[in-house]
Write a protein that holds these residues in place. Structure first.
Motif, mmCIF file in Angstrom:
data_model
loop_
_atom_site.group_PDB
_atom_site.id
_atom_site.type_symbol
_atom_site.label_atom_id
_atom_site.label_comp_id
_atom_site.label_asym_id
_atom_site.label_seq_id
_atom_site.Cartn_x
_atom_site.Cartn_y
_atom_site.Cartn_z
ATOM 1 N N ILE A 31 8.913 5.121 1.625
ATOM 2 C CA ILE A 31 7.474 5.190 2.476
ATOM 3 C C ILE A 31 7.280 3.927 3.283
ATOM 4 O O ILE A 31 7.383 2.749 2.589
ATOM 5 N N SER A 32 6.943 4.074 4.523
ATOM 6 C CA SER A 32 6.563 2.966 5.213
ATOM 7 C C SER A 32 5.798 3.380 6.318
ATOM 8 O O SER A 32 6.130 4.020 7.158
ATOM 9 N N GLN A 33 4.598 2.604 6.397
ATOM 10 C CA GLN A 33 3.551 2.698 7.868
ATOM 11 C C GLN A 33 4.622 2.205 8.907
ATOM 12 O O GLN A 33 4.827 3.318 9.945
ATOM 13 N N SER A 34 5.360 1.155 9.147
ATOM 14 C CA SER A 34 5.628 0.586 10.112
ATOM 15 C C SER A 34 7.106 1.068 10.395
ATOM 16 O O SER A 34 7.720 1.237 11.488
ATOM 17 N N GLY A 35 7.811 1.445 9.274
ATOM 18 C CA GLY A 35 9.034 1.709 9.363
ATOM 19 C C GLY A 35 10.064 0.570 9.363
ATOM 20 O O GLY A 35 11.483 0.999 9.871
ATOM 21 N N GLU A 36 9.588 -0.458 9.405
ATOM 22 C CA GLU A 36 10.232 -1.654 9.698
ATOM 23 C C GLU A 36 10.385 -2.594 8.428
ATOM 24 O O GLU A 36 11.156 -3.607 8.698
ATOM 25 N N THR A 37 9.867 -2.222 7.372
ATOM 26 C CA THR A 37 9.923 -3.039 6.254
ATOM 27 C C THR A 37 11.432 -3.416 5.824
ATOM 28 O O THR A 37 11.760 -2.509 5.468
ATOM 29 N N ALA A 38 11.731 -4.679 6.074
ATOM 30 C CA ALA A 38 13.158 -5.051 5.715
ATOM 31 C C ALA A 38 13.515 -4.509 4.206
ATOM 32 O O ALA A 38 14.709 -3.799 4.152
ATOM 33 N N LYS B 260 -8.429 -8.278 -2.229
ATOM 34 C CA LYS B 260 -7.844 -9.439 -2.239
ATOM 35 C C LYS B 260 -6.953 -9.963 -0.919
ATOM 36 O O LYS B 260 -7.254 -11.053 -0.254
ATOM 37 N N GLU B 261 -6.419 -8.860 -0.324
ATOM 38 C CA GLU B 261 -5.755 -9.490 1.189
ATOM 39 C C GLU B 261 -6.828 -9.744 2.179
ATOM 40 O O GLU B 261 -6.433 -10.544 2.938
ATOM 41 N N ILE B 262 -8.053 -9.040 2.215
ATOM 42 C CA ILE B 262 -8.963 -9.529 3.217
ATOM 43 C C ILE B 262 -9.970 -10.460 2.964
ATOM 44 O O ILE B 262 -10.333 -11.076 3.883
ATOM 45 N N THR C 139 0.912 -1.411 -0.007
ATOM 46 C CA THR C 139 0.024 0.075 0.050
ATOM 47 C C THR C 139 1.017 1.345 0.109
ATOM 48 O O THR C 139 0.519 2.213 -0.659
ATOM 49 N N SER C 140 1.973 1.212 0.583
ATOM 50 C CA SER C 140 2.856 2.397 0.820
ATOM 51 C C SER C 140 3.285 2.651 -0.663
ATOM 52 O O SER C 140 3.682 3.827 -1.116
ATOM 53 N N TRP C 141 3.563 1.646 -1.666
ATOM 54 C CA TRP C 141 4.061 1.660 -3.050
ATOM 55 C C TRP C 141 2.925 2.385 -3.781
ATOM 56 O O TRP C 141 3.284 3.489 -4.272
HETATM 57 O O1 M6R Z 1 4.721 -0.614 6.903
HETATM 58 P P1 M6R Z 1 4.896 -0.674 5.630
HETATM 59 O O2 M6R Z 1 4.385 0.383 4.886
HETATM 60 O O3 M6R Z 1 6.334 -0.606 4.848
HETATM 61 O O4 M6R Z 1 4.430 -2.013 4.736
HETATM 62 C C1 M6R Z 1 4.213 -2.233 3.439
HETATM 63 C C2 M6R Z 1 3.328 -3.373 3.109
HETATM 64 O O5 M6R Z 1 3.836 -4.606 3.709
HETATM 65 C C3 M6R Z 1 1.750 -2.894 3.631
HETATM 66 O O6 M6R Z 1 1.542 -1.920 2.981
HETATM 67 C C4 M6R Z 1 0.866 -4.039 3.108
HETATM 68 O O7 M6R Z 1 0.997 -4.118 1.672
HETATM 69 C C5 M6R Z 1 -0.554 -4.084 3.548
HETATM 70 N N1 M6R Z 1 -0.903 -5.061 3.973
HETATM 71 C C6 M6R Z 1 -1.396 -3.467 2.753
HETATM 72 O O8 M6R Z 1 -2.804 -3.353 3.259
#
Ligand code: M6R
Length: 605
Positions: free
Chosen positions: A348-355, A489-491, A304-306
Motif C-alpha cells: 500500500i502506498s499513496q505515492s507509489g514511490e516509497t523506496a 505529531k507530524e504536523i 499512514t499506509s501501514w
Molecule cells: O506514499 P506512501 O503511502 O508510501 O507514504 C508512506 C508514508 O511515508 C506516509 O504515509 C507518511 O507517514 C505520511 N507523512 C503520513 O501522514
C-alpha cells in the motif's frame, strides 16, 4: 525525497520552472535552486530555505533563458545550506546537475576524483555526478553520460544540462526515484511528479528504471542506460490542473480532508454492483482461480499506509477468512520474510514511490509471490511493478500529512475483502449486497462528519498548549489511534502515542494525569464495553477524555466531557469516519501552534 523540474521550449524558463517547482515543494523544502542556459553560458541561483527564498534571490539577481533545471531539496547528505542546494556543477562550471536519490558509493568516487584534481564545494553525494560527467566528457555527450552513470551505485533521478550541448537536457533514472516527461507541443517538461506538469500538459511519458531521456528541440528520445533504444507511448493523465491548487483553502491538508466524500465516491466508481453483491476489479489481474489458491496475505506499507493496512487486516480476515499479517516495509524487506506462491503480498502506498515499499515488493516477487498494489499515483513505480493494482483515485495529495489517501486506501481494502470473500465463498451474495450497500452510503456519512469541523476547532483551542497526547482504540479502531497520534505529531510537533486500549494497564497508564488528554475511539461496536472500562481507568487518574462515539450514544456523554458523534455505519467502516475528526483536530492544533501544516519540519512526502 527531492523535487526536480526541467524545461526546454520557447518561453522564459525561470517563471515556469519556479511555478512547477512549487507544486513539488511537498517533496522537500530545506533549500532550492535553479540553473538556466543563456547565450551559451550557464547560470545558477541557489538558496537555503523554501522556494520563496529562491524567488527572493531571483528578484535581486534575475536569470533568463529558455532551457533550465530546478530542484527543491530534502537534505540527506550535508545540512541545508546555500552550498548544498542543487544544481551542482563541475570544476569548470560547464554542466549542472539536479538529483533525487542517494549515491551510495559517493565517498569512494569523491576521493578518486579529488585525487585526479577535482575540487568539491559541497557536502552532497550529488556533486560527484557533476565531476564524474566532467571526467568522462567526450564529443558524444550521451555516451559520456552513460559511461559516467555506470560508475554510480544507488538510486537516482537526474536532470543534466551542459553548455557543451546547449540545446539538450539529459534525464536519467535508476533504482526508484520517479521522472515524468510532459509533452506540450514544442515545449518539453520534466518533473518528479505529475502535479508539477498539470498546468501545462496531461500528456506524459514515464521514464522507467534504467532509462535515459534526451530532450531537445527535436523532441524526446528514450534509451536504456546500456544503449538500447526505447519506444514509449505517452499516457493521458486524468487529474486536472485545479486538483493541484488549494482551491480557496488555507492549506492543502484542509482541502484534502474536505475532498474525502468525493475521493471515496471516486474510489467506488464503477467498482460495485449492489444488486448482485459483486465487486468489479479487473485491474487486479489475478483470476478467481489464482485468488482461490491464496492461503495467506501479507500487507506491507509505511506510515499512514501501514495504518490503513492494519485496518485492512481486520477487513480481510473478517470477510475472506484468510490469515493476514501486516508489516512495516523497512522491517519486512530486511528480515528474510517467508513468502511463496500462495502468499498474496499487498503493498500500500499513496505515492507509489516509497523506496522501502518498493523494496518489499521486489522481495515478494523474488520469492514468487503475486503482488497487488493499492496505490494513488497512476504509473508510479509500485503500480507498474506490481502484478495488479487497485488505484485509490483520491487525486493528487499534496499536503505532507496523508488524509484522503488513507480513507480511500481503507475503501480499496474493503473492496478487496468483499471480492475475496465472494470468490472464496466466505460471504454469501446476500451478505455482499449488504456490505456494498453500506459502502455506497459512506460518502454522505463522511460529509456529515465533516460538519464536526467547528467542534474540532473549539477543542483545538482548549488543547493546543498540551505537550503530550494519548490515543486509545481497540480492534479495528486501534490503527486509528496510531493514525490520530501520527497526524498530531507530524504536523504539530506534539508528542503523541497511539495504544491498544487494553494494553494501557501494562505501562502507559503511569503517564496519565491532568496534563494528558486522552483521545478514545469508542464507537458502539463489539469492543464498546471494554473501551468504556478503559475510559473509567483514565478518568480515575484525572485524565481528560476526548471520545469519538456513535451518534445517539447517551451513555458515553455521562462519562466524558468531550464527545464527538459519528454517523452510524457498519462496524467495518467506522475507521473511515473516525479518521475525519482526528485529521481535523490535528490540523487545527497545528494551525494554532503556528506550524507549517503542509510542510512540517524534517519531513517530505
Ligand atoms: O506514499 P506512501 O503511502 O508510501 O507514504 C508512506 C508514508 O511515508 C506516509 O504515509 C507518511 O507517514 C505520511 N507523512 C503520513 O501522514
Amino acid at each position: 525525497m527531492c523535487g526536480i523540474v526541467s524545461y526546454i521550449g520557447k518561453q522564459d524558463a525561470v517563471p515556469l520552472l519556479i511555478d512547477c517547482l512549487k507544486r513539488l515543494e511537498y517533496r522537500g523544502y530545506d533549500s532550492a535552486g535553479i540553473g538556466v542556459m543563456h547565450n551559451g553560458s550557464l547560470e545558477v541561483r541557489r538558496s537555503v530555505g523554501k522556494i520563496a527564498d529562491l524567488e527572493h534571490l531571483l528578484r535581486r539577481q534575475p536569470l533568463q533563458g529558455h532551457i533550465g533545471i530546478a530542484h527543491t531539496r530534502w537534505a540527506t547528505h550535508g545540512k541545508p545550506s546555500d552550498g548544498n542546494a542543487h544544481p551542482h556543477s563541475d570544476c569548470s562550471g560547464s554542466l549542472v546537475v539536479v538529483h533525487n536519490g542517494i549515491i551510495e558509493n559517493y565517498l569512494s568516487l569523491k576521493s578518486g576524483l579529488q585525487a585526479a584534481g577535482h575540487r568539491f564545494r559541497s557536502e552532497t553525494d550529488t556533486e560527484v555526478v557533476a565531476h564524474l560527467l566532467e571526467e568522462y566528457w567526450e564529443e558524444d555527450w550521451e555516451t559520456a553520460v552513460c559511461r559516467a552513470l555506470s560508475r554510480l551505485k544507488g538510486a537516482y533521478a537526474l536532470s543534466i544540462m551542459t553548455r557543451w550541448v546547449p540545446d539538450t537536457l539529459i534525464a536519467a533514472r535508476n533504482g526508484g526515484p520517479p521522472l515524468i516527461i510532459g509533452l506540450a507541443g514544442d515545449e518539453l517538461f520534466l518533473a518528479s511528479d505529475i502535479p508539477a506538469l498539470l498546468k501545462h500538459t496531461r500528456d506524459v511519458l514515464i521514464l522507467e528504471d534504467g532509462e535515459m531521456a534526451v530532450l531537445s528541440p527535436e523532441g524526446v528520445r528514450i534509451r536504456t542506460l546500456d544503449g538500447r533504444p526505447v519506444q514509449r507511448q505517452s499516457i493521458q493523465v486524468e487529474w486536472d490542473a485545479e486538483a493541484a491548487e488549494k482551491g480557496g483553502y488555507p492549506h492543502f491538508m484542509l482541502k484534502e480532508i474536505y475532498e474525502q466524500p468525493r475521493a471515496i465516491a471516486d474510489t467506488l466508481r464503477g467498482r460495485i454492483d449492489i444488486d448482485t453483491g459483486t465487486v468489479l476489479l479487473p485491474e487486479l489481474r489475478l483470476t478467481p482461480e489464482e485468488l482461490r489458491c491464496i492461503e495467506r496475505i501479507a500487507i506491507v506499507a509505511c506510515g499512514t499506509s501501514w495504518h490503513a493496512g492494519l485496518v485492512g487486516e481486520h477487513l480481510l480476515e473478517t470477510l475472506s477468512r484468510l490469515p493476514v499479517e501486516v508489516e512495516i516495509s523497512s522491517e519486512f524487506r530486511y528480515r528474510q520474510p517467508l513468502l511463496g506462491e500462495t502468499t498474496l503480498v499487498v503493498v500500500i502506498s499513496q505515492s507509489g514511490e516509497t523506496a522501502d515499499t518498493l523494496g518489499a515488493l521486489k522481495e515478494a516477487h523474488g520469492q514468487g509471490s503475486p503482488v497487488l498494489a493499492i496505490c494513488n499515483v497512476v504509473g508510479s513505480s509500485i503500480a507498474r511493478e506490481a502484478d495488479g493494482v487497485i488505484y485509490t483515485r483520491a487525486g493528487p495529495e499534496i499536503g505532507v500529512a496523508s488524509t484522503k489517501a488513507f480513507t480511500t486506501q481503507i475503501v480499496a481494502l474493503y473492496l478487496l475483502a468483499v471480492h475475496l470473500g465472494r470468490i472464496r465463498g466466505t460471504i454469501s451474495a446476500q451478505q455482499a449486497v449488504v456490505l456494498l450497500k453500506d459502502l455506497s452510503e459512506l460518502p454522505p456519512h463522511v460529509e456529515d462528519v465533516l460538519t464536526r469541523d467547528a467542534q474540532m476547532k473549539e477543542w483545538a483551542q482548549q488543547f493546543y498548549r498540551y505537550t503530550n497526547f494519548l490515543y486509545l482504540g481497540r480492534g479495528i479502531n486501534y490503527p486509528l489511534a496510531l493514525e490520530g497520534a501520527l497526524k498530531l505529531k507530524e504536523i504539530s510537533y506534539i508528542h503523541a502515542e497511539g495504544y491498544p486500549a487494553g494494553e494501557m494497564k501494562h505501562g502507559p497508564i503511569a503517564l496519565i494525569d491532568q496534563q494528558m488528554p486522552v483521545v478514545v475511539l469508542a464507537p458502539q461496536d463489539r469492543w464498546y464495553e471494554k473501551i468504556l472500562g478503559n475510559i473509567e481507568e483514565v478518568r480515575a487518574r484525572d485524565g481528560t477524555v476526548i471520545a469519538l462515539a456513535s451518534a445517539g450514544d447517551e451513555e458515553i456523554a455521562t462519562k466524558v466531557e468531550h464527545v464527538c458523534y459519528l454517523s452510524r455505519t457498519s462496524e467495518l467502516l467506522v475507521p473511515v469516519l473516525s479518521a475525519i475528526p482526528l485529521q481535523l483536530l490535528a490540523y487545527h492544533i497545528a494551525v494554532l501552534r503556528d506550524c507549517d501544516v503542509d510542510q512540517p519540519r524534517n519531513l517530505a512526502k
